[in-house]
Design a protein around this motif. Structure first.
Motif, PDB file in Angstrom:
ATOM      1  N   LEU A 238       0.831  -1.206   0.000  1.00  0.00           N
ATOM      2  CA  LEU A 238       0.000   0.000   0.000  1.00  0.00           C
ATOM      3  C   LEU A 238       0.867   1.257   0.000  1.00  0.00           C
ATOM      4  CD1 LEU A 238      -2.815  -0.974   2.534  1.00  0.00           C
ATOM      5  CD2 LEU A 238      -3.097  -0.565   0.081  1.00  0.00           C
ATOM      6  N   LEU A 239       1.917   1.227   0.811  1.00  0.00           N
ATOM      7  CA  LEU A 239       2.842   2.356   0.849  1.00  0.00           C
ATOM      8  C   LEU A 239       3.578   2.495  -0.482  1.00  0.00           C
ATOM      9  CD1 LEU A 239       4.381   4.601   2.348  1.00  0.00           C
ATOM     10  CD2 LEU A 239       5.947   2.834   3.209  1.00  0.00           C
ATOM     11  N   ILE A 240       4.033   1.367  -1.032  1.00  0.00           N
ATOM     12  CA  ILE A 240       4.759   1.401  -2.300  1.00  0.00           C
ATOM     13  C   ILE A 240       3.862   1.905  -3.426  1.00  0.00           C
ATOM     14  CG2 ILE A 240       5.902  -0.042  -4.035  1.00  0.00           C
ATOM     15  CD1 ILE A 240       6.931  -1.764  -1.726  1.00  0.00           C
ATOM     16  N   GLN A 241       2.606   1.505  -3.413  1.00  0.00           N
ATOM     17  CA  GLN A 241       1.672   1.945  -4.448  1.00  0.00           C
ATOM     18  C   GLN A 241       1.511   3.456  -4.441  1.00  0.00           C
ATOM     19  OE1 GLN A 241      -1.656  -0.456  -3.304  1.00  0.00           O
ATOM     20  NE2 GLN A 241      -0.669  -2.342  -4.021  1.00  0.00           N
ATOM     21  N   PHE A 242       1.433   4.027  -3.241  1.00  0.00           N
ATOM     22  CA  PHE A 242       1.343   5.486  -3.141  1.00  0.00           C
ATOM     23  C   PHE A 242       2.659   6.136  -3.572  1.00  0.00           C
ATOM     24  CE2 PHE A 242       2.304   9.329  -0.747  1.00  0.00           C
ATOM     25  CZ  PHE A 242       1.234  10.143  -1.110  1.00  0.00           C
ATOM     26  N   LEU A 243       3.783   5.600  -3.081  1.00  0.00           N
ATOM     27  CA  LEU A 243       5.081   6.200  -3.389  1.00  0.00           C
ATOM     28  C   LEU A 243       5.389   6.145  -4.879  1.00  0.00           C
ATOM     29  CD1 LEU A 243       7.342   4.950  -0.453  1.00  0.00           C
ATOM     30  CD2 LEU A 243       6.477   7.260  -0.847  1.00  0.00           C
ATOM     31  N   GLN A 244       5.016   5.067  -5.542  1.00  0.00           N
ATOM     32  CA  GLN A 244       5.301   4.963  -6.972  1.00  0.00           C
ATOM     33  C   GLN A 244       4.460   5.945  -7.780  1.00  0.00           C
ATOM     34  OE1 GLN A 244       7.799   3.407  -8.530  1.00  0.00           O
ATOM     35  NE2 GLN A 244       8.452   3.052  -6.424  1.00  0.00           N
ATOM     36  N   ALA A 245       3.230   6.176  -7.362  1.00  0.00           N
ATOM     37  CA  ALA A 245       2.420   7.203  -8.020  1.00  0.00           C
ATOM     38  C   ALA A 245       3.036   8.575  -7.787  1.00  0.00           C
ATOM     39  CB  ALA A 245       0.986   7.164  -7.489  1.00  0.00           C
ATOM     40  N   TYR A 246       3.492   8.820  -6.565  1.00  0.00           N
ATOM     41  CA  TYR A 246       4.103  10.111  -6.230  1.00  0.00           C
ATOM     42  C   TYR A 246       5.390  10.325  -7.031  1.00  0.00           C
ATOM     43  CZ  TYR A 246       6.192  13.832  -3.428  1.00  0.00           C
ATOM     44  OH  TYR A 246       6.776  15.009  -3.028  1.00  0.00           O
ATOM     45  N   VAL A 247       6.245   9.296  -7.088  1.00  0.00           N
ATOM     46  CA  VAL A 247       7.518   9.420  -7.791  1.00  0.00           C
ATOM     47  C   VAL A 247       7.299   9.613  -9.290  1.00  0.00           C
ATOM     48  CG1 VAL A 247       9.614   8.163  -8.444  1.00  0.00           C
ATOM     49  CG2 VAL A 247       8.859   8.162  -6.069  1.00  0.00           C
ATOM     50  N   PHE A 248       6.331   8.903  -9.843  1.00  0.00           N
ATOM     51  CA  PHE A 248       6.043   9.026 -11.279  1.00  0.00           C
ATOM     52  C   PHE A 248       5.657  10.463 -11.618  1.00  0.00           C
ATOM     53  CE2 PHE A 248       3.788   8.617 -15.246  1.00  0.00           C
ATOM     54  CZ  PHE A 248       4.416   7.578 -15.909  1.00  0.00           C
ATOM     55  N   VAL A 249       4.797  11.054 -10.818  1.00  0.00           N
ATOM     56  CA  VAL A 249       4.345  12.425 -11.090  1.00  0.00           C
ATOM     57  C   VAL A 249       5.423  13.434 -10.691  1.00  0.00           C
ATOM     58  CG1 VAL A 249       2.525  14.118 -10.654  1.00  0.00           C
ATOM     59  CG2 VAL A 249       1.964  11.704 -10.783  1.00  0.00           C
ATOM     60  N   LEU A 250       6.175  13.147  -9.644  1.00  0.00           N
ATOM     61  CA  LEU A 250       7.282  14.022  -9.253  1.00  0.00           C
ATOM     62  C   LEU A 250       8.302  14.139 -10.382  1.00  0.00           C
ATOM     63  CD1 LEU A 250       8.846  15.600  -6.988  1.00  0.00           C
ATOM     64  CD2 LEU A 250       9.912  13.407  -6.407  1.00  0.00           C
ATOM     65  N   LEU A 251       8.689  13.014 -10.961  1.00  0.00           N
ATOM     66  CA  LEU A 251       9.647  13.042 -12.066  1.00  0.00           C
ATOM     67  C   LEU A 251       9.052  13.725 -13.292  1.00  0.00           C
ATOM     68  CD1 LEU A 251      11.216   9.480 -11.743  1.00  0.00           C
ATOM     69  CD2 LEU A 251      12.264  11.664 -11.163  1.00  0.00           C
ATOM     70  N   THR A 252       7.762  13.519 -13.533  1.00  0.00           N
ATOM     71  CA  THR A 252       7.098  14.222 -14.633  1.00  0.00           C
ATOM     72  C   THR A 252       7.218  15.727 -14.455  1.00  0.00           C
ATOM     73  OG1 THR A 252       5.527  12.420 -15.044  1.00  0.00           O
ATOM     74  CG2 THR A 252       4.881  14.624 -15.772  1.00  0.00           C
ATOM     75  N   ALA A 253       6.942  16.193 -13.235  1.00  0.00           N
ATOM     76  CA  ALA A 253       7.042  17.624 -12.954  1.00  0.00           C
ATOM     77  C   ALA A 253       8.487  18.113 -13.086  1.00  0.00           C
ATOM     78  CB  ALA A 253       6.520  17.922 -11.544  1.00  0.00           C
ATOM     79  N   MET A 254       9.448  17.298 -12.659  1.00  0.00           N
ATOM     80  CA  MET A 254      10.856  17.681 -12.792  1.00  0.00           C
ATOM     81  C   MET A 254      11.254  17.793 -14.261  1.00  0.00           C
ATOM     82  SD  MET A 254      12.635  15.420  -9.760  1.00  0.00           S
ATOM     83  CE  MET A 254      14.276  15.925 -10.256  1.00  0.00           C
ATOM     84  N   TYR A 255      10.789  16.872 -15.081  1.00  0.00           N
ATOM     85  CA  TYR A 255      11.109  16.918 -16.504  1.00  0.00           C
ATOM     86  C   TYR A 255      10.496  18.143 -17.165  1.00  0.00           C
ATOM     87  CZ  TYR A 255      12.514  12.033 -15.802  1.00  0.00           C
ATOM     88  OH  TYR A 255      13.115  10.882 -15.361  1.00  0.00           O
ATOM     89  N   ILE A 256       9.265  18.462 -16.791  1.00  0.00           N
ATOM     90  CA  ILE A 256       8.628  19.668 -17.327  1.00  0.00           C
ATOM     91  C   ILE A 256       9.391  20.909 -16.878  1.00  0.00           C
ATOM     92  CG2 ILE A 256       6.544  21.094 -17.246  1.00  0.00           C
ATOM     93  CD1 ILE A 256       4.924  18.503 -17.025  1.00  0.00           C
ATOM     94  N   GLY A 257       9.759  20.945 -15.599  1.00  0.00           N
ATOM     95  CA  GLY A 257      10.505  22.086 -15.075  1.00  0.00           C
ATOM     96  C   GLY A 257      11.850  22.262 -15.766  1.00  0.00           C
ATOM     97  N   SER A 258      12.548  21.153 -16.028  1.00  0.00           N
ATOM     98  CA  SER A 258      13.856  21.255 -16.700  1.00  0.00           C
ATOM     99  C   SER A 258      13.699  21.686 -18.151  1.00  0.00           C
ATOM    100  CB  SER A 258      14.591  19.922 -16.626  1.00  0.00           C
ATOM    101  OG  SER A 258      13.939  18.922 -17.388  1.00  0.00           O
ATOM    102  N   ALA A 259      12.607  21.280 -18.791  1.00  0.00           N
ATOM    103  CA  ALA A 259      12.366  21.686 -20.178  1.00  0.00           C
ATOM    104  C   ALA A 259      12.068  23.181 -20.277  1.00  0.00           C
ATOM    105  CB  ALA A 259      11.212  20.880 -20.767  1.00  0.00           C
ATOM    106  N   LEU A 260      11.471  23.753 -19.228  1.00  0.00           N
ATOM    107  CA  LEU A 260      11.114  25.164 -19.240  1.00  0.00           C
ATOM    108  C   LEU A 260      12.219  26.058 -18.688  1.00  0.00           C
ATOM    109  CD1 LEU A 260       7.451  24.886 -17.907  1.00  0.00           C
ATOM    110  CD2 LEU A 260       8.138  25.416 -20.254  1.00  0.00           C
ATOM    111  N   ALA A 261      13.196  25.443 -18.013  1.00  0.00           N
ATOM    112  CA  ALA A 261      14.239  26.245 -17.364  1.00  0.00           C
ATOM    113  C   ALA A 261      15.054  27.022 -18.378  1.00  0.00           C
ATOM    114  CB  ALA A 261      15.151  25.327 -16.549  1.00  0.00           C
ATOM    115  N   ASP A 262      15.580  28.162 -17.935  1.00  0.00           N
ATOM    116  CA  ASP A 262      16.387  28.996 -18.824  1.00  0.00           C
ATOM    117  C   ASP A 262      17.757  28.402 -19.071  1.00  0.00           C
ATOM    118  OD1 ASP A 262      14.354  30.886 -19.056  1.00  0.00           O
ATOM    119  OD2 ASP A 262      15.003  31.924 -17.230  1.00  0.00           O
TER     120      ASP A 262
END
Length: 274
Positions: free
Chosen positions: A248-272
């Motif tokens: 149950l904990l892993i299921q939550f953490l994997q959803a969090y990590v998947f979206v966290l990395l998505t946000a990081m990739y978007i942020g790096s693509a937009l960075a100056d």
């Protein structure tokens, strides 16, 4: 269901393997085709139905939570607002930045709960199958993220400027670029969606396989071996319960990590700067 006969044709224990995840089409096959030296059946499978059910569930739950907005929120509205605030603040604003994050919140919000609820399918009785233990479904989801962050990067920097932004480290000059540019391109453009998908797939696959092993191993030791082995079988069932809670904990953490990395990739693509 996880539980099934644990003994093989010759009376020994048959350990679970990847075949446990090859579910047959519901209602029979609609046809088949050959590719890569294998025969693939065409039909609607259990994971496909789970994807549709989860999509409807996510939409229905948060539509209901936002339908009757009030200054003093009810329980459902409160849960919806807290869930939205969690994704908006911790996965959107804090990662992408306050200038650009708002337009990506709907995608991050839908993505987080879509992945989370599909992961939780592994724990729900009767269903008991993690949707994203099928790699093709995870790769499709990672490909969507790949399209999003590359598209916004090209929109921000231009086609040539974006690939230069992702491939040439800021402040690095000289012959070392001959080594770094191909590595940066592979890492930031080609490898990211693969590792993003593999992380989620591998955790869902391995966790479910471990649960099957403890459940069937305990069943075999108790019902087939008996005697002193029965105590070990009971211990295996206890471990099954403990691992199920850990999942149950892993299921939550994997959803969090998947979206966290998505946000990081978007942020790096937009960075100056890269």
């Amino acid at each position: 269901m996880i539980l099934r006969a644990a003994s093989g044709e010759e009376g020994g224990f048959t350990p679970p393997g990847p075949a446990e995840f090859d579910l047959p089409p519901i209602g029979g096959s609609l046809g088949s085709f050959d590719a890569f030296g294998q025969t693939f059946e065409i039909g609607v499978t259990k994971p496909m139905i789970q994807l549709v059910l989860v999509a409807l569930l996510v939409f229905g739950l948060f539509f209901a939570a936002s339908r009757k907005q009030a200054m003093v929120p009810g329980k459902l509205q409160f849960v919806g607002e807290e869930a939205y605030g969690f994704v908006r603040n911790s996965l959107g604003r804090d990662i992408i930045g306050s200038r650009d994050f708002q337009r990506f919140v709907p995608y991050l919000f839908a993505l987080f709960f879509f992945v989370l609820f599909n992961n939780l399918m592994a724990t729900i009785p009767v269903i008991q199958f993690p949707t994203f233990s099928r790699s093709g479904m995870v790769y499709a989801l990672a490909a969507l993220t790949w399209i999003v962050y590359n598209a916004v990067g090209i929109q921000r920097h231009g086609f040539v400027g974006y690939f230069k932004h992702q491939s040439v480290p800021h402040g690095v000059k000289g012959p070392i670029l001959l080594l770094l540019v191909p590595l940066e391109f592979l890492s930031n453009i080609l490898v990211r969606p693969v590792t993003l998908a593999l992380r989620l797939f591998a955790n869902m696959f391995a966790g479910h396989l471990l649960l099957i092993l403890f459940a069937l191993g305990g069943e075999y030791l108790v019902l087939e071996m008996g005697g002193a082995y029965a105590a070990v079988g009971v211990l295996a069932w206890i471990l099954f319960i403990l691992v199920a809670f850990l999942e149950l904990l892993i299921q939550f953490l994997q959803a969090y990590v998947f979206v966290l990395l998505t946000a990081m990739y978007i942020g790096s693509a937009l960075a100056d700067e890269h």
